[in-house]
Design a protein around this motif. Structure first.
Motif, PDB file in Angstrom:
ATOM      1  N   GLY A   1       0.851  -1.184   0.000  1.00 23.71           N
ATOM      2  CA  GLY A   1       0.000   0.000   0.000  1.00 23.71           C
ATOM      3  C   GLY A   1       0.886   1.233   0.000  1.00 23.71           C
ATOM      4  N   THR A   2       0.525   2.237   0.747  1.00 25.85           N
ATOM      5  CA  THR A   2       1.337   3.454   0.839  1.00 25.85           C
ATOM      6  C   THR A   2       1.722   3.689   2.290  1.00 25.85           C
ATOM      7  OG1 THR A   2      -0.563   4.921   1.193  1.00 25.85           O
ATOM      8  CG2 THR A   2       0.065   4.449  -1.100  1.00 25.85           C
ATOM      9  N   LEU A   3       2.697   4.568   2.503  1.00 27.70           N
ATOM     10  CA  LEU A   3       3.112   4.873   3.869  1.00 27.70           C
ATOM     11  C   LEU A   3       1.994   5.538   4.660  1.00 27.70           C
ATOM     12  CD1 LEU A   3       6.767   6.135   3.286  1.00 27.70           C
ATOM     13  CD2 LEU A   3       6.035   3.899   4.122  1.00 27.70           C
ATOM     14  N   SER A   4       1.169   6.315   4.000  1.00 25.01           N
ATOM     15  CA  SER A   4       0.064   6.975   4.701  1.00 25.01           C
ATOM     16  C   SER A   4      -1.145   6.066   4.882  1.00 25.01           C
ATOM     17  CB  SER A   4      -0.353   8.238   3.934  1.00 25.01           C
ATOM     18  OG  SER A   4      -0.778   7.899   2.619  1.00 25.01           O
ATOM     19  N   ALA A   5      -1.264   5.030   4.061  1.00 27.05           N
ATOM     20  CA  ALA A   5      -2.377   4.084   4.165  1.00 27.05           C
ATOM     21  C   ALA A   5      -1.851   2.670   3.917  1.00 27.05           C
ATOM     22  CB  ALA A   5      -3.477   4.434   3.166  1.00 27.05           C
ATOM     23  N   PRO A   6      -1.072   2.134   4.848  1.00 26.50           N
ATOM     24  CA  PRO A   6      -0.486   0.798   4.649  1.00 26.50           C
ATOM     25  C   PRO A   6      -1.552  -0.298   4.671  1.00 26.50           C
ATOM     26  CG  PRO A   6      -0.111   1.546   6.890  1.00 26.50           C
ATOM     27  CD  PRO A   6      -0.728   2.710   6.158  1.00 26.50           C
TER      28      PRO A   6
ATOM     29  N   SER B   1      13.759  -7.756  -3.070  1.00 25.42           N
ATOM     30  CA  SER B   1      12.411  -8.155  -3.492  1.00 25.42           C
ATOM     31  C   SER B   1      11.834  -9.059  -2.413  1.00 25.42           C
ATOM     32  CB  SER B   1      12.434  -8.875  -4.842  1.00 25.42           C
ATOM     33  OG  SER B   1      13.257 -10.029  -4.788  1.00 25.42           O
ATOM     34  N   PHE B   2      10.509  -9.050  -2.289  1.00 24.05           N
ATOM     35  CA  PHE B   2       9.845  -9.792  -1.226  1.00 24.05           C
ATOM     36  C   PHE B   2       8.752 -10.672  -1.816  1.00 24.05           C
ATOM     37  CE2 PHE B   2      11.595  -5.963   0.598  1.00 24.05           C
ATOM     38  CZ  PHE B   2      12.210  -6.416   1.760  1.00 24.05           C
ATOM     39  N   SER B   3       8.743 -11.934  -1.384  1.00 28.66           N
ATOM     40  CA  SER B   3       7.752 -12.882  -1.864  1.00 28.66           C
ATOM     41  C   SER B   3       6.387 -12.581  -1.271  1.00 28.66           C
ATOM     42  CB  SER B   3       8.186 -14.305  -1.498  1.00 28.66           C
ATOM     43  OG  SER B   3       7.160 -15.231  -1.750  1.00 28.66           O
ATOM     44  N   ALA B   4       5.342 -12.848  -2.058  1.00 27.73           N
ATOM     45  CA  ALA B   4       3.967 -12.646  -1.580  1.00 27.73           C
ATOM     46  C   ALA B   4       3.575 -13.667  -0.523  1.00 27.73           C
ATOM     47  CB  ALA B   4       2.997 -12.709  -2.756  1.00 27.73           C
ATOM     48  N   GLY B   5       4.310 -14.745  -0.396  1.00 30.52           N
ATOM     49  CA  GLY B   5       4.009 -15.767   0.603  1.00 30.52           C
ATOM     50  C   GLY B   5       5.136 -16.759   0.680  1.00 30.52           C
ATOM     51  N   TRP B   6       5.174 -17.537   1.774  1.00 29.10           N
ATOM     52  CA  TRP B   6       6.257 -18.502   1.945  1.00 29.10           C
ATOM     53  C   TRP B   6       6.175 -19.553   0.844  1.00 29.10           C
ATOM     54  CZ3 TRP B   6       8.062 -23.376   2.986  1.00 29.10           C
ATOM     55  CH2 TRP B   6       9.306 -23.471   3.602  1.00 29.10           C
TER      56      TRP B   6
ATOM     57  N   VAL C   1       6.289  -2.955  -2.615  1.00 30.58           N
ATOM     58  CA  VAL C   1       6.442  -2.433  -1.262  1.00 30.58           C
ATOM     59  C   VAL C   1       6.965  -1.005  -1.270  1.00 30.58           C
ATOM     60  CG1 VAL C   1       6.908  -4.764  -0.430  1.00 30.58           C
ATOM     61  CG2 VAL C   1       8.817  -3.220  -0.899  1.00 30.58           C
ATOM     62  N   ARG C   2       6.754  -0.316  -0.156  1.00 31.51           N
ATOM     63  CA  ARG C   2       7.309   1.011   0.104  1.00 31.51           C
ATOM     64  C   ARG C   2       8.202   0.899   1.333  1.00 31.51           C
ATOM     65  NH1 ARG C   2       5.232   0.863  -3.962  1.00 31.51           N
ATOM     66  NH2 ARG C   2       3.602   2.208  -4.887  1.00 31.51           N
TER      67      ARG C   2
END
Length: 318
Positions: A203-208, A256-261, A269-270
C-alpha cells in the motif's frame, strides 16, 4: 478431512485432541495388489519423493490407507523447509535427500484396513484400529503413531511443546465419521506476542495495507522476518501517522519480497524508516533463517520501545 480454526485451546466435551504438527499432510496407501502410493493433500503423487516411506509402506497389510503428516527433525526441532526441499526430488536425488534428511510419517487416522473402508466408522473406532495396527505389526520408524488424548491436562502439556515447532492442537469428535473435504475437525494454533521493526509496507506509507517486519542479526543488519495480515482500520491509521520514508541507504534497498512462503509472486512495497516497533502475535512455524512462515497479526504499535528493545533475529527458534 479438514479442520476449521478455533481460538479456544480448551478440549471440548466429547472430543479427542491430537498435537498439530508442523509437517506436510499426505495419504499413504498399500493397495490390495501391493501397489504403494503416497498422495499430497492436493492430490500430487509423492511416492518417488519419499522412497524411505514407500519402502516401509510396502510392508503394511495389503489394502491399508493411512492419513497423517510427514515430518523431518533437524537440530531437535521440526524442519518444514527440509520437507519443502524434498517434494520435487526423484530418483537418485530423492534417495540422497532421504539419507540426509530422513522423514517420519506421523499417522493420525486409518481409512482402510484389509481393503475394508473405515471412513463411515466413528473416530474412536478408527483410532482403536490404528493403535492395533501399530501394536500388531510392530510398526517403528519411519512410522510414528500420533498421540491422542481425552485428558485436558495432557492437551495443556502439549501446548508447551512449541520450542520444538509443535503448532498447536487438533480436536476431533469421538463419534465423528471421516468425510473427505469436510472441515469437521477444529484446529488451535499456538501463538505468543513478540516485537519486530517495521521496515516496509504494502500500500502506501500513509495508508499501509500490510507491514513487512525485520529484526537485527548478530552483525546489526536488519533482516526480513515476516509480514502481517491485512491491517485493520485503526492499525492503518496508527501506522500511517508515524511511518516515514525509508532513507537512501535503507538496508532493504533493492530487495524483493515474496507474496508468501514458497510463492514466486513478488510484493510491491514502500520502504519505511525502520524505527517503529510493532507488537505482533506469531505462531511457531519458522524457517531455518528464523522467519515466520505464516502471516502474523499486528497487535499494536509500541511507542514506548526503541529498536534496541526488539528481540534479535533467531530469538523465537527455541
Amino acid at each position: 478431512m479438514l479442520a476449521t480454526p478455533t481460538e479456544d485451546p480448551v478440549l471440548p466435551a466429547g472430543h479427542a485432541a491430537e498435537p498439530k504438527w508442523d509437517g506436510f499432510r499426505a495419504l499413504v496407501g498399500c493397495w490390495a495388489d501391493g501397489h504403494v502410493q503416497i498422495r499430497s493433500r492436493s492430490g500430487g503423487d509423492l511416492t518417488a519423493a519419499f522412497p524411505e516411506i514407500a519402502i516401509a509402506a510396502a510392508g503394511l497389510p495389503a489394502g491399508t490407507a493411512l492419513d497423517g503428516e510427514f515430518v523431518i527433525w533437524e537440530h531437535d526441532r521440526l524442519a518444514f523447509e527440509r520437507l519443502q526441499q524434498r517434494l520435487h526430488r526423484r530418483g537418485s536425488t530423492a534417495a540422497r535427500a532421504a539419507a540426509q534428511w530422513p522423514a517420519h510419517y506421523v499417522a493420525f487416522d486409518l481409512l482402510r484396513l484389509d481393503a475394508v473402508d473405515l471412513t463411515a466408522t466413528a473416530y474412536r473406532d478408527r483410532r482403536a484400529a490404528l493403535e492395533a495396527l501399530f501394536a500388531n505389526h510392530g510398526l517403528q520408524a519411519p512410522w510414528a503413531l500420533c498421540p491422542a488424548t481425552t485428558d485436558p491436562r495432557q492437551t495443556a502439556e502439549w501446548l508447551s511443546w512449541t520450542a520444538v515447532g509443535m503448532e498447536g492442537l487438533v480436536f476431533k469428535r469421538l463419534d465423528q465419521t471421516y468425510r473427505p473435504g469436510w472441515r469437521g475437525w477444529r484446529k488451535y494454533r499456538s501463538r505468543h506476542s513478540t516485537e519486530a521493526l517495521i521496515g516496509a509496507v504494502t500500500g502506501t506509507l500513509s495508508a499501509p495495507v500490510t507491514a513487512l517486519l525485520g529484526r537485527l542479526d548478530a552483525g546489526g543488519q536488519l533482516q526480513y522476518v515476516g509480514r502481517t495480515t491485512v491491517l485493520h482500520t485503526a492499525a492503518r491509521q496508527a501506522l500511517g501517522a508515524r511511518l516515514r520514508d525509508g532513507h537512501a541507504d535503507h538496508p532493504w534497498t533493492g530487495w524483493s519480497f515474496s507474496a508468501g512462503w514458497g510463492s514466486q509472486d513478488q510484493l510491491d512495497v514502500r520502504l519505511a524508516d525502520p524505527v517503529i516497533v510493532a507488537e505482533v502475535a506469531v505462531d511457531v512455524s519458522l524457517d531455518s533463517a528464523g522467519r515466520w512462515r505464516h502471516p502474523v497479526r499486528l497487535l499494536r504499535v509500541r511507542t514506548d520501545l526503541a529498536a534496541s528493545d526488539v528481540p534479535p533475529l533467531g530469538t523465537d527458534k527455541g
